[in-house]
Design an enzyme around this catalytic site. Structure first.
Site, short mmCIF file in Angstrom:
data_model
loop_
_atom_site.label_atom_id
_atom_site.label_comp_id
_atom_site.label_asym_id
_atom_site.label_seq_id
_atom_site.Cartn_x
_atom_site.Cartn_y
_atom_site.Cartn_z
CE LYS A 40 129.41 115.44 -45.80
NZ LYS A 40 130.25 116.37 -46.12
CD GLN A 74 133.50 117.94 -43.85
OE1 GLN A 74 133.80 116.71 -45.46
NE2 GLN A 74 133.00 118.40 -43.45
CG ASP A 129 129.27 119.90 -50.74
OD1 ASP A 129 128.56 119.37 -50.37
OD2 ASP A 129 129.87 120.26 -49.99
#
Length: 279
Positions: free
Chosen positions: A49, A93, A116
């Protein structure tokens, strides 16, 4: 039904918007990634990413934290990022190590920076069709279906999996597009029969090669949202190809779309935060 080319186009558009924003305001969009512990797979995803951010002209900040951190400490660190005007998007994450309340950490992300799409605020906004950020993998799946002109109105869709960041939100997005959605999970009875009636199958069960080709209706569209060591997905690809009209590859299907939507939403967050009256 590969996602690499479409993802490349989305990233190119995000890069153009990022460059335009920086030229106009002097602000470079920035994504902060919080990595807890030293899980090798998570480290690989984060590195990927960050590389995509660099290629798209998006700033990235890595916040690496020890596995032994407490929920309170993690929530505080995420809250600090939420309050930092130089940060426009926050990615925690997942999964986080055992013993940490992942949901509490997600909820510390300010809605305006939840690029996200993992908070309850984002899920609620998405479910009710209100402005907000979609969960990245479900959002990427819908973009992929659109790119391949997969009809959704009135079609029967089966979602295998009910996680709050994949299964549940993708079902909501499909429902909003007038598909008839059935959620299945580990306790669903007659699972092969349920799958056999679907025009569209989204597999997100987290078990390698769980969905077999003989379960599928001939001509079904199959989205494999799983990834396991050895390049395996949640669908047994060799047998699924015999029946499916379209099947996402693993890797190279859903994965590139997830990152592309994440960075596109990071740029959108920066645009909104920079131009809002509160900025």
């Amino acid at each position: 039904m590969a996602g690499a080319d479409l993802a490349r186009d989305i990233l190119a558009g995000a890069a153009d918007r990022a460059a335009a924003l920086e030229a106009r305001t002097g602000v470079r969009p920035c994504l902060a990634t919080v990595l807890v512990g030293d899980d090798p797979a998570s480290e690989t995803y984060v590195r990927m990413k960050r590389n995509r951010c660099a290629a798209a002209g998006i700033g990235s900040r890595l916040v690496a934290l020890p596995a032994g951190i407490s929920t309170t400490e993690l929530v505080d660190r995420v809250g600090t990022l939420s309050a930092d005007p130089a940060v426009h998007g926050i990615l925690l994450q997942h999964p986080v190590p055992a013993g940490i309340d992942e949901r509490a950490a997600f909820e510390a992300i300010a809605p305006a920076k939840d690029v996200d799409g993992v908070t309850m605020h984002s899920f609620g906004a998405m479910a009710f069709g209100r402005p907000g950020f979609v969960s990245c993998t479900p959002g990427g799946i819908l973009r992929l279906l659109d790119a391949y002109d997969v009809p959704l109105v009135g079609r029967r869709a089966v979602v295998l999996g009910r996680s709050p960041i994949l299964g549940r939100p993708v079902g909501m997005l499909l429902l909003a597009r007038d598909a008839t959605v059935t959620y299945c999970h580990s306790r669903s009875r007659d699972l092969p029969e349920l799958v056999r009636g679907a025009d569209l199958v989204v597999a997100s069960v987290g078990r390698p090669e769980f969905v077999r080709g003989e379960w599928l209706k001939p001509g079904a569209v199959v989205v494999d949202a799983g990834y396991h060591p050895g390049g395996l997905g949640d669908v047994h690809a060799p047998s699924a190809r015999v029946r499916a009209s379209l099947l996402t590859p693993v890797p190279g299907g859903v994965g590139p779309m997830t990152i592309a939507v994440l960075l596109e939403q990071t740029v959108a967050a920066a645009e909104g935060l920079v131009t809002s009256p509160a900025s």
